[in-house]
Design a protein around this motif. Structure first.
Motif, PDB file in Angstrom:
ATOM      1  N   GLN A 307     -17.388  -3.500   0.249  1.00  0.00           N
ATOM      2  CA  GLN A 307     -15.935  -3.519   0.387  1.00  0.00           C
ATOM      3  C   GLN A 307     -15.395  -4.949   0.337  1.00  0.00           C
ATOM      4  O   GLN A 307     -14.364  -5.211  -0.283  1.00  0.00           O
ATOM      5  N   ARG A 308     -16.114  -5.865   0.996  1.00  0.00           N
ATOM      6  CA  ARG A 308     -15.697  -7.270   0.959  1.00  0.00           C
ATOM      7  C   ARG A 308     -15.768  -7.821  -0.454  1.00  0.00           C
ATOM      8  O   ARG A 308     -14.856  -8.513  -0.918  1.00  0.00           O
ATOM      9  N   MET A 309     -16.861  -7.501  -1.174  1.00  0.00           N
ATOM     10  CA  MET A 309     -16.997  -7.998  -2.548  1.00  0.00           C
ATOM     11  C   MET A 309     -15.912  -7.418  -3.447  1.00  0.00           C
ATOM     12  O   MET A 309     -15.306  -8.146  -4.245  1.00  0.00           O
ATOM     13  N   TYR A 310     -15.662  -6.127  -3.317  1.00  0.00           N
ATOM     14  CA  TYR A 310     -14.641  -5.484  -4.150  1.00  0.00           C
ATOM     15  C   TYR A 310     -13.270  -6.110  -3.894  1.00  0.00           C
ATOM     16  O   TYR A 310     -12.574  -6.513  -4.828  1.00  0.00           O
ATOM     17  N   ALA A 311     -12.868  -6.185  -2.620  1.00  0.00           N
ATOM     18  CA  ALA A 311     -11.539  -6.704  -2.273  1.00  0.00           C
ATOM     19  C   ALA A 311     -11.378  -8.151  -2.719  1.00  0.00           C
ATOM     20  O   ALA A 311     -10.340  -8.520  -3.290  1.00  0.00           O
ATOM     21  N   THR A 312     -12.409  -8.973  -2.493  1.00  0.00           N
ATOM     22  CA  THR A 312     -12.341 -10.383  -2.885  1.00  0.00           C
ATOM     23  C   THR A 312     -12.241 -10.526  -4.397  1.00  0.00           C
ATOM     24  O   THR A 312     -11.430 -11.307  -4.913  1.00  0.00           O
ATOM     25  N   VAL A 411       0.244  -4.849 -10.776  1.00  0.00           N
ATOM     26  CA  VAL A 411       0.438  -3.540 -10.127  1.00  0.00           C
ATOM     27  C   VAL A 411      -0.902  -2.823  -9.979  1.00  0.00           C
ATOM     28  O   VAL A 411      -1.181  -2.212  -8.928  1.00  0.00           O
ATOM     29  N   THR A 412      -1.749  -2.887 -11.006  1.00  0.00           N
ATOM     30  CA  THR A 412      -3.074  -2.244 -10.907  1.00  0.00           C
ATOM     31  C   THR A 412      -3.904  -2.897  -9.793  1.00  0.00           C
ATOM     32  O   THR A 412      -4.642  -2.218  -9.086  1.00  0.00           O
ATOM     33  N   VAL A 413      -3.774  -4.216  -9.655  1.00  0.00           N
ATOM     34  CA  VAL A 413      -4.468  -4.940  -8.578  1.00  0.00           C
ATOM     35  C   VAL A 413      -3.978  -4.443  -7.217  1.00  0.00           C
ATOM     36  O   VAL A 413      -4.787  -4.158  -6.314  1.00  0.00           O
ATOM     37  N   ALA A 414      -2.656  -4.324  -7.067  1.00  0.00           N
ATOM     38  CA  ALA A 414      -2.075  -3.882  -5.787  1.00  0.00           C
ATOM     39  C   ALA A 414      -2.532  -2.465  -5.436  1.00  0.00           C
ATOM     40  O   ALA A 414      -2.881  -2.188  -4.282  1.00  0.00           O
ATOM     41  N   ILE A 415      -2.545  -1.567  -6.420  1.00  0.00           N
ATOM     42  CA  ILE A 415      -2.966  -0.175  -6.176  1.00  0.00           C
ATOM     43  C   ILE A 415      -4.396  -0.136  -5.648  1.00  0.00           C
ATOM     44  O   ILE A 415      -4.712   0.562  -4.672  1.00  0.00           O
ATOM     45  N   SER A 416      -5.281  -0.910  -6.269  1.00  0.00           N
ATOM     46  CA  SER A 416      -6.692  -0.869  -5.873  1.00  0.00           C
ATOM     47  C   SER A 416      -6.950  -1.587  -4.551  1.00  0.00           C
ATOM     48  O   SER A 416      -7.864  -1.222  -3.816  1.00  0.00           O
ATOM     49  N   LEU A 417      -6.147  -2.596  -4.218  1.00  0.00           N
ATOM     50  CA  LEU A 417      -6.267  -3.233  -2.901  1.00  0.00           C
ATOM     51  C   LEU A 417      -5.851  -2.270  -1.794  1.00  0.00           C
ATOM     52  O   LEU A 417      -6.472  -2.224  -0.724  1.00  0.00           O
ATOM     53  N   ILE A 418      -4.816  -1.470  -2.053  1.00  0.00           N
ATOM     54  CA  ILE A 418      -4.424  -0.427  -1.095  1.00  0.00           C
ATOM     55  C   ILE A 418      -5.541   0.606  -0.961  1.00  0.00           C
ATOM     56  O   ILE A 418      -5.876   1.050   0.149  1.00  0.00           O
ATOM     57  N   ALA A 419      -6.163   0.958  -2.096  1.00  0.00           N
ATOM     58  CA  ALA A 419      -7.248   1.951  -2.086  1.00  0.00           C
ATOM     59  C   ALA A 419      -8.448   1.468  -1.279  1.00  0.00           C
ATOM     60  O   ALA A 419      -9.043   2.246  -0.517  1.00  0.00           O
ATOM     61  N   ILE A 420      -8.816   0.193  -1.419  1.00  0.00           N
ATOM     62  CA  ILE A 420      -9.991  -0.308  -0.684  1.00  0.00           C
ATOM     63  C   ILE A 420      -9.681  -0.403   0.809  1.00  0.00           C
ATOM     64  O   ILE A 420     -10.555  -0.182   1.654  1.00  0.00           O
ATOM     65  N   PHE A 421      -8.426  -0.682   1.152  1.00  0.00           N
ATOM     66  CA  PHE A 421      -8.013  -0.675   2.562  1.00  0.00           C
ATOM     67  C   PHE A 421      -8.162   0.739   3.129  1.00  0.00           C
ATOM     68  O   PHE A 421      -8.695   0.931   4.230  1.00  0.00           O
ATOM     69  N   CYS A 422      -7.712   1.733   2.381  1.00  0.00           N
ATOM     70  CA  CYS A 422      -7.829   3.130   2.811  1.00  0.00           C
ATOM     71  C   CYS A 422      -9.291   3.571   2.867  1.00  0.00           C
ATOM     72  O   CYS A 422      -9.695   4.327   3.762  1.00  0.00           O
ATOM     73  N   ALA A 423     -10.100   3.077   1.920  1.00  0.00           N
ATOM     74  CA  ALA A 423     -11.530   3.423   1.899  1.00  0.00           C
ATOM     75  C   ALA A 423     -12.226   2.926   3.155  1.00  0.00           C
ATOM     76  O   ALA A 423     -13.085   3.619   3.724  1.00  0.00           O
ATOM     77  N   SER A 424     -11.871   1.745   3.611  1.00  0.00           N
ATOM     78  CA  SER A 424     -12.491   1.183   4.818  1.00  0.00           C
ATOM     79  C   SER A 424     -12.122   2.023   6.043  1.00  0.00           C
ATOM     80  O   SER A 424     -12.940   2.244   6.929  1.00  0.00           O
ATOM     81  N   ARG A 425     -10.872   2.528   6.087  1.00  0.00           N
ATOM     82  CA  ARG A 425     -10.444   3.370   7.202  1.00  0.00           C
ATOM     83  C   ARG A 425     -11.179   4.714   7.184  1.00  0.00           C
ATOM     84  O   ARG A 425     -11.604   5.221   8.219  1.00  0.00           O
ATOM     85  N   VAL A 426     -11.349   5.279   5.975  1.00  0.00           N
ATOM     86  CA  VAL A 426     -12.062   6.550   5.829  1.00  0.00           C
ATOM     87  C   VAL A 426     -13.515   6.400   6.279  1.00  0.00           C
ATOM     88  O   VAL A 426     -14.069   7.244   7.002  1.00  0.00           O
ATOM     89  N   LYS A 427     -14.129   5.277   5.855  1.00  0.00           N
ATOM     90  CA  LYS A 427     -15.543   5.057   6.218  1.00  0.00           C
ATOM     91  C   LYS A 427     -15.703   4.878   7.720  1.00  0.00           C
ATOM     92  O   LYS A 427     -16.641   5.402   8.326  1.00  0.00           O
ATOM     93  N   ARG A 428     -14.769   4.143   8.356  1.00  0.00           N
ATOM     94  CA  ARG A 428     -14.828   3.950   9.800  1.00  0.00           C
ATOM     95  C   ARG A 428     -14.675   5.289  10.527  1.00  0.00           C
ATOM     96  O   ARG A 428     -15.375   5.576  11.486  1.00  0.00           O
TER      97      ARG A 428
END
Length: 434
Positions: A307-312, A411-428
């Protein structure tokens, strides 16, 4: 895997699994780029010669784009089978369909030989191809991911992702060889060679997959009696959030890919002053660098976290959008090479390297095939093949100004940054429930 086992040891133990996973992915993308080239150069002349040349070219391209509509259907069908009867059997089926149809295209009679049956058979083969391709990615990814030792999930999941650029490089290489034929020979029989040669890859893939057992994760699901009876229904009912997250993660992987590898060629040669050879050579070099970077980034993700690698990586990719256009606008060879190698080879590579593993980790094993396939196909449909079209349309509307295209990428960058934030919440949340 013990703590002391090296990557080399892990590779040796799982060599067949990784090769089986990579082969199908490489064939999928080899077919994609090869068919696109043949559609532009050959198919309009030998399968659609009965109409105006421009109409023939449009029909040829339509046969190429047909797969975008068929892939989601094939994806849902084979993902259902994969979650019901297992990954291995499904992968043998998808590769047989995909590879068999590709080889058959190389054997098809022309319009001159059998009339309207020729384009009809071409379209039928394209439909069969699309069905097989739709189910191949999810199965190839899960073959690697579900066999991976816990501390090598990122590395294993990156291997099928490297098939994208390997297939692209193979198609580029073989198309460049075909240019050595005279136009008459090329149209007569030369174009068939790459399609027939793909049979070697298909047979290799089938031979390797034949000796592989079902994945450990699916074996556990089967042993526990938790095999989903209706994987699609269960996924849409209980995991629709995860499907949307997976689609969001896919957006910034797929749109920039088509911008950096496809749109750049038309933009550099039409709007700017580059020769087509300069643009194509830059893309080829970018693909070569990406092929090396993808498994390295997968390996690194096991150490620093996916997740850190993807977001960065996505964030840095967003920062590089404006410099990418500025480098292209220098009009120099070094400008387009540097822009493409950094964007495509260095910054896009870690995003695609961890995408499959990230998506796999947010779904339970009994619906994982269906979940990642739905997310992948949805993200690809929304942001994949449409990206060059949107970018070209924006350029035309704003008289060649690249700023609107840069905003589109942002915009595509923003969409995927929101997705990775949501992914981290789902995983937790999943970890808390466990």
């Amino acid at each position: 895997m013990t703590e002391h086992e090296s990557t080399t040891t892990v590779l040796r133990k799982n060599k067949k699994v990784l090769i089986a996973s990579l082969t199908g992915s490489a064939i999928e993308w080899f077919d994609y780029f090869l068919y696109g080239t043949a559609a532009a150069l050959v198919f309009n002349k030998i399968f659609f010669p009965m109409v105006d040349p421009v109409i023939g070219l449009i029909l040829s391209y339509l046969s190429f784009s047909l797969t975008f509509f068929i892939r989601p259907i094939g994806g849902v069908l084979f993902a259902h089978i994969g979650d019901r009867i297992g990954r291995k059997k499904t992968l043998v089926l998808t590769l047989s369909l995909m590879g068999g149809a590709t080889v058959m295209i190389g054997l098809l009679p022309t319009y001159e030989m059998i009339g309207l049956w020729a384009p009809a058979l071409l379209i039928l083969m394209r439909i069969i191809q699309g069905m097989g391709i739709g189910g191949e990615w999810g199965g190839a990814l899960l073959l690697a991911y579900e066999y991976a030792p816990e501390k090598r999930k990122g590395f294993f999941g990156s291997i099928p992702q490297a098939g994208v650029t390997i297939g692209m490089l193979m198609a580029t290489f073989i198309v460049s060889l075909m240019t050595m034929f005279s136009e008459e020979d090329f149209l007569s029989w030369g174009w068939r060679i790459p399609f027939l040669l793909s049979s070697v890859l298909v047979l290799l893939g089938l031979w390797i997959r034949k000796d592989i057992d079902e994945t450990p994760d699916f074996q556990k699901v089967k042993a526990s009696g938790q095999v989903a009876k209706a994987p699609l229904r269960d996924t849409l009912k209980h995991h629709w959030r995860e499907v949307l997250i997976a689609a969001g993660l896919k957006v910034v992987e797929t749109a920039p890919f088509y911008i950096f590898s496809t749109f750049v060629v038309s933009y550099a040669t039409s709007t700017l002053t580059y020769q087509k050879s300069q643009a194509l050579e830059a893309v080829t070099l970018g693909a070569l660098v990406a092929t090396i970077m993808i498994p390295l980034m997968g390996l690194l993700s096991d150490k620093v976290g996916r997740q850190r690698m993807y977001a960065t990586s996505v964030f840095i990719l967003g920062l590089f959008i404006m410099p990418w256009f500025m480098l292209l606008n220098t009009g120099t060879t070094w400008g387009i090479v540097l822009a493409t190698v950094i964007a495509f080879g260095v910054l896009w590579a870690p995003v695609t390297a961890v995408l499959g593993t990230l998506c796999s980790e947010i779904f339970s094993a009994n619906v994982r095939y269906t979940g990642i396939t739905l997310g992948y196909q949805l993200g690809a449909a929304l942001a994949g093949g449409t990206a060059p079209l949107i970018a070209t349309g924006l350029l035309a509307k704003y008289d060649g100004d690249w700023v609107p295209v840069a905003w589109y990428l942002a915009v595509t960058v923003a969409i995927s940054l929101i997705a990775i934030f949501c992914a981290s919440r789902v995983k937790r949340a999943t970890l808390v429930q466990a």
